[in-house]
Write an enzyme that holds these catalytic residues in place. Structure first.
Site, mmCIF file in Angstrom:
data_model
loop_
_atom_site.group_PDB
_atom_site.id
_atom_site.type_symbol
_atom_site.label_atom_id
_atom_site.label_comp_id
_atom_site.label_asym_id
_atom_site.label_seq_id
_atom_site.Cartn_x
_atom_site.Cartn_y
_atom_site.Cartn_z
ATOM 1 N N LEU A 280 -13.775 17.545 21.712
ATOM 2 C CA LEU A 280 -13.351 18.112 22.996
ATOM 3 C C LEU A 280 -14.593 18.521 23.791
ATOM 4 O O LEU A 280 -15.297 19.462 23.412
ATOM 5 C CB LEU A 280 -12.452 19.330 22.774
ATOM 6 N N ARG B 30 -18.535 30.413 31.095
ATOM 7 C CA ARG B 30 -19.290 31.586 30.642
ATOM 8 C C ARG B 30 -20.787 31.309 30.487
ATOM 9 O O ARG B 30 -21.582 32.227 30.342
ATOM 10 C CB ARG B 30 -18.701 32.099 29.319
ATOM 11 N N LYS C 36 -21.399 22.638 29.561
ATOM 12 C CA LYS C 36 -21.812 23.410 28.374
ATOM 13 C C LYS C 36 -22.250 22.517 27.223
ATOM 14 O O LYS C 36 -23.275 22.766 26.594
ATOM 15 C CB LYS C 36 -20.649 24.304 27.931
ATOM 16 N N GLN D 288 -10.181 13.606 30.810
ATOM 17 C CA GLN D 288 -9.204 14.670 31.074
ATOM 18 C C GLN D 288 -9.557 15.178 32.476
ATOM 19 O O GLN D 288 -10.485 15.978 32.619
ATOM 20 C CB GLN D 288 -9.347 15.785 30.021
ATOM 21 N N GLY E 151 -6.688 23.044 29.174
ATOM 22 C CA GLY E 151 -6.680 23.660 27.852
ATOM 23 C C GLY E 151 -6.913 22.649 26.736
ATOM 24 O O GLY E 151 -6.831 21.439 26.941
ATOM 25 N N ASP F 18 -18.322 22.484 21.329
ATOM 26 C CA ASP F 18 -19.261 23.596 21.436
ATOM 27 C C ASP F 18 -19.455 24.305 20.094
ATOM 28 O O ASP F 18 -19.818 25.471 20.050
ATOM 29 C CB ASP F 18 -18.793 24.592 22.512
ATOM 30 N N ALA G 122 -71.088 17.283 26.483
ATOM 31 C CA ALA G 122 -70.301 18.338 27.140
ATOM 32 C C ALA G 122 -70.151 18.047 28.626
ATOM 33 O O ALA G 122 -71.106 17.664 29.295
ATOM 34 C CB ALA G 122 -71.003 19.677 26.949
HETATM 35 C C1 UD1 Z 1 -11.120 27.771 21.040
HETATM 36 C C2 UD1 Z 1 -9.833 28.045 20.267
HETATM 37 C C3 UD1 Z 1 -10.015 29.325 19.460
HETATM 38 C C4 UD1 Z 1 -11.187 29.169 18.522
HETATM 39 C C5 UD1 Z 1 -12.450 28.747 19.274
HETATM 40 C C6 UD1 Z 1 -13.538 28.351 18.285
HETATM 41 C C7 UD1 Z 1 -7.991 27.181 21.620
HETATM 42 C C8 UD1 Z 1 -6.841 27.537 22.497
HETATM 43 N N1 UD1 Z 1 -8.735 28.198 21.190
HETATM 44 O O1 UD1 Z 1 -11.309 28.827 21.970
HETATM 45 O O2 UD1 Z 1 -8.837 29.607 18.735
HETATM 46 O O3 UD1 Z 1 -11.422 30.362 17.812
HETATM 47 O O4 UD1 Z 1 -12.199 27.618 20.136
HETATM 48 O O5 UD1 Z 1 -14.769 28.099 18.880
HETATM 49 O O6 UD1 Z 1 -8.178 26.023 21.320
HETATM 50 N N2 UD1 Z 1 -12.095 21.795 26.304
HETATM 51 C C9 UD1 Z 1 -11.673 20.614 26.834
HETATM 52 N N3 UD1 Z 1 -10.667 20.628 27.751
HETATM 53 C C10 UD1 Z 1 -10.064 21.771 28.146
HETATM 54 C C11 UD1 Z 1 -10.509 22.974 27.585
HETATM 55 C C12 UD1 Z 1 -11.525 22.957 26.660
HETATM 56 O O7 UD1 Z 1 -12.197 19.541 26.499
HETATM 57 O O8 UD1 Z 1 -9.156 21.675 28.987
HETATM 58 C C13 UD1 Z 1 -13.193 21.770 25.319
HETATM 59 C C14 UD1 Z 1 -14.410 22.559 25.768
HETATM 60 O O9 UD1 Z 1 -15.324 21.731 26.458
HETATM 61 C C15 UD1 Z 1 -14.971 23.077 24.458
HETATM 62 C C16 UD1 Z 1 -13.772 23.142 23.540
HETATM 63 O O10 UD1 Z 1 -12.745 22.365 24.152
HETATM 64 O O11 UD1 Z 1 -15.909 22.187 23.927
HETATM 65 C C17 UD1 Z 1 -13.266 24.570 23.303
HETATM 66 O O12 UD1 Z 1 -12.898 25.155 24.541
HETATM 67 P P1 UD1 Z 1 -13.187 26.687 24.858
HETATM 68 O O13 UD1 Z 1 -12.659 26.968 26.201
HETATM 69 O O14 UD1 Z 1 -14.591 27.014 24.574
HETATM 70 O O15 UD1 Z 1 -12.234 27.390 23.777
HETATM 71 P P2 UD1 Z 1 -12.393 28.843 23.170
HETATM 72 O O16 UD1 Z 1 -11.903 29.839 24.170
HETATM 73 O O17 UD1 Z 1 -13.733 29.052 22.623
HETATM 74 CA CA CA Z 2 -15.555 27.914 22.659
#
Ligand code: UD1
Ligand code: CA
Length: 452
Positions: free
Chosen positions: A7, A14, A21, A73, A78, A103, A376
């Site tokens: 993902l 943030r 990121k 996407q 989400g 990440d 030198a």
């Molecule tokens: C997510 C998990 C959380 C977990 C944490 C671990 C969910 C709802 N929550 O939270 O339970 O503890 O990771 O690190 O999954 N991304 C997409 N498309 C989107 C949203 C996000 O590709 O629409 C990708 C982001 O680029 C990222 C990853 O998904 O690489 C995680 O997204 P992020 O928003 O960081 O999730 P967390 O709030 O950290």
């Molecule tokens: Ca995260």
């Protein structure tokens, strides 16, 4: 059959950055590249990267990765929505899908392999990597029954104060039985604090869902902001340096040293404080590097020293001493047993064996033979304002202090250049070249305004 989805579509708000990121760098490689590398051990059939925010840049960074397919996407609704994008791409797929957050860059391949084997042994609908961490803030909390089966995952933002005290977190690393997941994905809703489709909600509909504990919780550190990026950097540095120390490299004050994990070192090399080794760098055995040096994309031969110097895109032979305060850049090749000394800059030059350039010189676009001695302050005037020109210096030739070699120019073997000479024409072997005006001494002369 195993497929992997990473993902990587989110912006990473943030981070407060224009760069997505997952493209932020950690010791020489982006987060998402690290995640991709971590799943190599399981040799998946297919690998998908879900891209969205600045998709072109992410694609460009990952171009050429074997088996990698990109899935767009377009709106980031989400993590559940991200995985929904795979539905048209995995229509007839009957195997397991591993989902990795882009990440979470420190995860070891072995941990993914273990997750997969647990998942397959128990024939779970889903297996979720979890960890007990000292500070669970920001992570989804995982709630299990006595049989280690996951009951719910509650995001930090959706937790009640009591739920927030649970320190068992969701690592963002999952293994799903794809046909079951494909049935569940359309059922996800956005009924939560962030109004997002949560992938974690899949556990509400799937059974059995098992939690698999990761051994080293530091592996699953997620990067959401710059503070977490810097802690991940520290964790990775500790790993890299410990591994090199175990392999026979001495580090003096390791906390002040940074080493990319693309760097290769050999035993009995000593890395001194404030030294930074980056990119495609290889250092052979018996070297002493530092204190205070930066070496990037360069190779250093055995038993050489580099002190307080910067070496980039260059290659140094065995038993050569570099520094203090040398700068080698842009494809410099230095031979064996040379001395490149104080305040010497070398650019795109080839230096033979046993050649010394000991003090205060700039040599650019030059080729030097063996046993040359550069006095030198010798400078190659290699640039005429439009083009760079080449200087050739034969074996055993010596330049005197403060000489200027105006390129293009060739000095053959055994030439001696007198101090202060400006060489503008080629010089054949066995010759002295001297261009300075003869010294005039006026005896008994003193300024008029000084009385006797
Ligand atoms: C997510 C998990 C959380 C977990 C944490 C671990 C969910 C709802 N929550 O939270 O339970 O503890 O990771 O690190 O999954 N991304 C997409 N498309 C989107 C949203 C996000 O590709 O629409 C990708 C982001 O680029 C990222 C990853 O998904 O690489 C995680 O997204 P992020 O928003 O960081 O999730 P967390 O709030 O950290
Ligand atoms: Ca995260």
């Amino acid at each position: 059959m195993v497929a992997v989805a990473i993902l990587a579509a989110g912006r990473g708000t943030r981070m407060k950055s224009n760069l997505p990121k997952v493209l932020h760098s950690l010791a020489g490689r982006s987060l998402v590249e690290r995640v991709l590398d971590s799943c190599k051990v399981i040799d998946p059939e297919k690998i998908f990267a879900i891209v969205g925010y600045q998709a072109d840049l992410v694609k460009e960074t990952l171009a050429g990765y074997p088996k990698l397919e990109f899935v767009e996407q377009t709106e980031q609704l989400g993590t559940g929505h991200a995985v929904q994008q795979l539905l048209p791409h995995l229509k007839d797929f009957k195997g397991d899908l591993i989902v990795l957050n882009g990440d979470v860059p420190l995860l070891r391949g072995a941990s993914i392999a273990k997750l997969l084997s647990t998942h397959q042994t128990y024939q779970n609908a889903a297996t979720i990597l979890t960890a007990n961490v000292p500070n669970p803030q920001g992570y989804g909390r995982v709630f299990c029954n006595e049989q280690n089966q996951v009951r719910h995952i509650v995001e930090d933002k959706d937790c009640t104060p009591a739920q927030r005290r649970n320190r068992r977190i969701n690592a963002g690393v999952y293994c799903f039985n794809w046909p079951q997941l494909a049935e569940i994905l359309p059922k996800l809703t956005t009924n939560n604090q962030q109004k997002e489709y949560y992938l974690t909600d899949v556990v509400k509909y799937a059974s059995p869902v098992m939690a698999a504990e990761v051994q080293d919780y530091l592996e699953i550190s997620g990067i959401n902001d710059r503070k977490q990026l810097s802690s991940a950097h520290q964790i990775l540095q500790m790993r890299i340096k410990q591994a090199w120390m175990e392999a026979g490299v001495t580090m003096i004050d390791p906390d002040s040293i940074t080493i990319d994990d693309t760097v290769r070192l050999e035993s009995d090399t000593i890395i001194e404080p404030q030294t930074h080794l980056r990119g495609n760098t290889a250092i052979a055995s018996g070297c002493r590097i530092g204190p205070g040096s930066l070496i990037e994309n360069s190779a250093i031969g055995a038993n050489s020293t580099v002190m307080y110097s910067v070496v980039t895109d260059s290659c140094v032979g065995e038993n050569t001493r570099i520094g203090p305060y040398s700068h080698l850049r842009g494809k410099v090749e230095v031979g064996q047993s040379c001395r490149i000394g104080n305040f010497v800059e070398l650019k795109k030059s080839t230096i033979g064996n046993n050649t010394n350039i000991a003090h205060l010189s700039y040599l650019g676009d030059a080729t030097l033979g063996d046993r040359v001695n550069i006095g030198a302050g010798t400078i190659t005037a290699n640039y005429d304002g439009f083009n760079k020109h080449h200087t050739q210096i034969g074996d055993r030739t010596k330049t005197g202090a403060n000489s200027v070699l105006v390129a293009p120019v060739t000095l053959k073997e055994d030439v001696t250049v007198a101090a202060g000479t400006v060489v503008t024409e080629d010089v054949n072997e066995d010759a002295l070249v001297i261009s300075r005006p003869p010294q005039i001494i006026k005896k008994g002369w003193r300024p008029r305004n000084l009385s006797k």
